[in-house]
Design a protein around this motif. Structure first.
Motif, PDB file in Angstrom:
ATOM      1  N   ARG A  67      21.387  17.855  49.938  1.00 49.48           N
ATOM      2  CA  ARG A  67      22.153  17.233  51.036  1.00 49.48           C
ATOM      3  C   ARG A  67      22.873  15.977  50.527  1.00 49.48           C
ATOM      4  NH1 ARG A  67      22.018  13.166  54.600  1.00 49.48           N
ATOM      5  NH2 ARG A  67      20.153  12.275  53.647  1.00 49.48           N
TER       6      ARG A  67
ATOM      7  N   CYS B 156      32.059  15.682  55.912  1.00 47.60           N
ATOM      8  CA  CYS B 156      30.765  16.215  56.392  1.00 47.60           C
ATOM      9  C   CYS B 156      30.581  15.943  57.883  1.00 47.60           C
ATOM     10  CB  CYS B 156      29.609  15.549  55.650  1.00 47.60           C
ATOM     11  SG  CYS B 156      29.556  15.956  53.922  1.00 47.60           S
ATOM     12  N   THR B 157      29.854  16.831  58.535  1.00 48.46           N
ATOM     13  CA  THR B 157      29.529  16.626  59.955  1.00 48.46           C
ATOM     14  C   THR B 157      28.411  15.591  60.076  1.00 48.46           C
ATOM     15  OG1 THR B 157      27.894  18.358  59.793  1.00 48.46           O
ATOM     16  CG2 THR B 157      30.075  19.013  60.621  1.00 48.46           C
TER      17      THR B 157
ATOM     18  N   ASP C  39      25.517  15.911  61.343  1.00 53.92           N
ATOM     19  CA  ASP C  39      24.198  16.462  60.967  1.00 53.92           C
ATOM     20  C   ASP C  39      23.949  16.368  59.473  1.00 53.92           C
ATOM     21  OD1 ASP C  39      23.856  16.987  63.570  1.00 53.92           O
ATOM     22  OD2 ASP C  39      23.978  19.176  63.421  1.00 53.92           O
ATOM     23  N   CYS C  40      25.019  16.460  58.715  1.00 54.16           N
ATOM     24  CA  CYS C  40      24.861  16.397  57.256  1.00 54.16           C
ATOM     25  C   CYS C  40      24.503  14.969  56.817  1.00 54.16           C
ATOM     26  CB  CYS C  40      26.136  16.878  56.590  1.00 54.16           C
ATOM     27  SG  CYS C  40      25.991  17.121  54.831  1.00 54.16           S
TER      28      CYS C  40
ATOM     29  N   PHE D 130      23.965  22.193  59.279  1.00 58.64           N
ATOM     30  CA  PHE D 130      24.731  20.977  59.571  1.00 58.64           C
ATOM     31  C   PHE D 130      25.778  21.161  60.669  1.00 58.64           C
ATOM     32  CE2 PHE D 130      24.128  20.518  54.734  1.00 58.64           C
ATOM     33  CZ  PHE D 130      22.946  19.823  54.879  1.00 58.64           C
TER      34      PHE D 130
ATOM     35  N   TRP E  67      28.370  22.826  60.473  1.00 63.43           N
ATOM     36  CA  TRP E  67      29.588  22.543  59.714  1.00 63.43           C
ATOM     37  C   TRP E  67      30.240  23.866  59.337  1.00 63.43           C
ATOM     38  CZ3 TRP E  67      29.387  20.181  54.073  1.00 63.43           C
ATOM     39  CH2 TRP E  67      30.679  19.839  53.666  1.00 63.43           C
TER      40      TRP E  67
ATOM     41  N   SER F 180      17.836  16.740  57.078  1.00 68.68           N
ATOM     42  CA  SER F 180      18.290  17.783  58.001  1.00 68.68           C
ATOM     43  C   SER F 180      18.440  19.144  57.317  1.00 68.68           C
ATOM     44  CB  SER F 180      19.622  17.381  58.648  1.00 68.68           C
ATOM     45  OG  SER F 180      20.559  17.062  57.638  1.00 68.68           O
ATOM     46  N   PHE F 181      18.241  19.192  56.021  1.00 68.42           N
ATOM     47  CA  PHE F 181      18.361  20.452  55.277  1.00 68.42           C
ATOM     48  C   PHE F 181      16.971  20.811  54.757  1.00 68.42           C
ATOM     49  CE2 PHE F 181      21.006  22.498  51.597  1.00 68.42           C
ATOM     50  CZ  PHE F 181      21.185  23.643  52.339  1.00 68.42           C
TER      51      PHE F 181
END
Ligand code: BGC
Length: 470
Positions: free
Chosen positions: A315, A326-327, A329-330, A363, A365, A335-336
């Motif tokens: 990430r 990147c969004t 969430d990223c 993400f 994304w 988050s990954f």
């Protein structure tokens, strides 16, 4: 996208990817330095020096195990396995001929006891030791009832405790610092760190009115070495190295200088996840991850290698390259997940459709450019391959040290357990390729076996050996 922005992306990509790639020169340097550090760590322990992170980050812990299974061991043994996401109680029927059958009772410890004050469940710093150990006793009792044994009967239970612990005998182990982001007890006056985990478990067994006591404590790497040995020693080269590549990372090995240095066991738990010589090869992602961890400055090899950390490094690498593309969430730490990242690592579609799906689900994304998907795929592959490469290089050092990498001595078997290794064929390929590249024709003398559930069965195998070898 303007061509200027695209250039910037290409530059970032080249820089981040470059910081993750390994050359043979780097490999040779790591091997040389790591071997010297292993030797020194054993000598320091032998001379009675307590562990000091600043002097030598390898712990060289005496396992008190000096037996090699023959495959003929027999009997029924209970074992408890604590070290990753799952707590397991296992009943192992050791049948001889390298065969055993296991009944397992398992639970996810991250989901247990979750509350506003204890978001990390049983691993949380606000959970006292008694809650953790009562849970372990309860799980063991349930298993005994499930296989129709009487929990109040007197018997010995083996304990695979997969953390750095100093042992004074086979049946005790004092925990140093937690690893793998475990923190149980840290914020309470009922800690686990600094305590003998066998005593903590014996007390919990008594509270649960059970008749058992801990008969053997072992690290999972030692357990893996023993259980791979039980399954393979009668047919192949003796298993002398046990590796875990899962949530955590570590190696135990037979070392010929152990006795000379006053160790009681010939098998040493090196705790090589803590080796810090990798710092000179680290990327910005590694430094950022370490800085934000609960154990800053420690477990630096583990943080580059093990499943607990790999997806977070991926990430951070993606973020460093794609930045504002990147969004949100990223940008969210952790988050990954590694199983998701592993899907990308295994993506063999021409259009990177697996990678695209993973970015969308992790993400939110939607990456539509094939070129950008290729970059993400390559970054993730570089993180996984770097892990397999460093782990293989450290394994080579221990294999060499056994002094059995010689035709007349039949070579060495290496037992490996852990989902990172077992579940990813591409990872296994990189691991083997590294051995072949560095060892040349001598690589044939290294027999790698998958020690499925080695950590679960391993401590029971020690009890089985005690039974037959006295
Ligand atoms: C622990 C080791 C263990 C390894 C694999 C590390 O975090 O310190 O004791 O063997 O994880 O589970």
């Amino acid at each position: 996208m303007s061509s200027k922005a695209a250039d910037h992306l290409a530059e970032n990509y080249a820089e981040v990817l470059g910081s993750l790639c390994w050359s043979i020169e780097r490999a040779e340097e790591l091997i040389k330095n790591f071997d010297a550090t292993v030797e020194q760590s054993i000598e320091l322990r032998g001379a009675g020096h307590p562990f000091d992170q600043k002097v030598n980050a390898l712990k060289a812990l005496d396992s008190f195990v000096d037996m090699f299974p023959t495959g003929d061991e027999q009997g029924k043994f209970y074992a408890i396995d604590l070290g990753g996401t799952n707590l397991r109680a296992v009943c192992v029927q050791v049948e001889g001929n390298g065969v055993s059958t296991t009944t397992t009772s398992e639970m996810n410890i991250r989901d247990k006891c979750v509350s506003a004050d204890t978001p990390k469940g049983l691993l949380d710093k606000n959970i006292p030791a008694n809650v953790m150990f009562d849970t372990i006793a309860k799980q063991t009792k349930e298993l005994m009832l499930q296989v129709k044994d009487d929990p109040s009967a007197k018997r010995k239970v083996s304990f695979t405790f997969s953390f750095p612990m100093a042992q004074e005998s086979i049946c005790n182990g004092r925990l140093g610092l937690w690893t793998k982001e475990f923190e149980t007890g840290r914020n309470t006056n009922d800690p686990v760190e600094g305590q003998d985990v066998a005593e903590l478990l014996n007390a919990a067994f008594r509270r649960a009115k059970m008749g058992c006591v801990v008969g053997a404590v072992a690290n999972d790497t030692v357990g893996t070495l023993m259980s791979a040995g039980y399954e393979h020693n009668s047919k192949s080269a003796t298993c002398r190295v046990g590796v875990i590549l899962g949530t955590g990372y570590n190696i135990a090995s037979y070392d010929p200088v152990a006795a000379k240095n006053g160790f009681s066991g010939s098998i040493i738990n090196h705790e090589c996840g803590n080796y810090d010589g990798v710092l000179q090869f680290s990327s910005m992602m590694d430094i950022e991850l370490d800085y934000n961890s609960t154990s800053k400055g420690t477990q630096l090899s583990e943080k580059m290698i093990s499943g607990h950390y790999l997806a977070e490094i991926c990430r951070l690498a993606i973020l460093k390259v794609f930045q504002y593309r990147c969004t949100e969430d990223c940008w969210t730490p952790w988050s990954f997940t590694t199983p998701e990242a592993a899907k990308v690592y295994a993506d063999n579609t021409k259009s990177f459709s697996v990678t695209r799906k993973a970015m969308k689900s992790a993400f939110n994304w939607d990456v539509s450019s094939e070129e950008e998907l290729r970059m993400i795929y390559k970054l993730i592959c570089a993180v996984f391959d770097r892990s397999a490469t460093i782990a293989a290089l450290q394994t080579i050092v221990f294999v060499n040290r056994t002094r059995h990498l010689q035709k007349a001595l039949g070579g060495v078997t290496v037992g490996i357990d852990g989902s990172l290794y077992l579940k990813n064929p591409k990872y296994r390929k990189t691991f083997r390729k590294t051995l072949d590249k560095v060892l040349g024709s001598r690589s044939e003398l290294v027999n790698i076996v998958e020690a499925n559930d080695g950590s679960g069965k391993g401590a029971a195998m020690i009890a089985a050996c005690q039974n037959t070898q006295g």
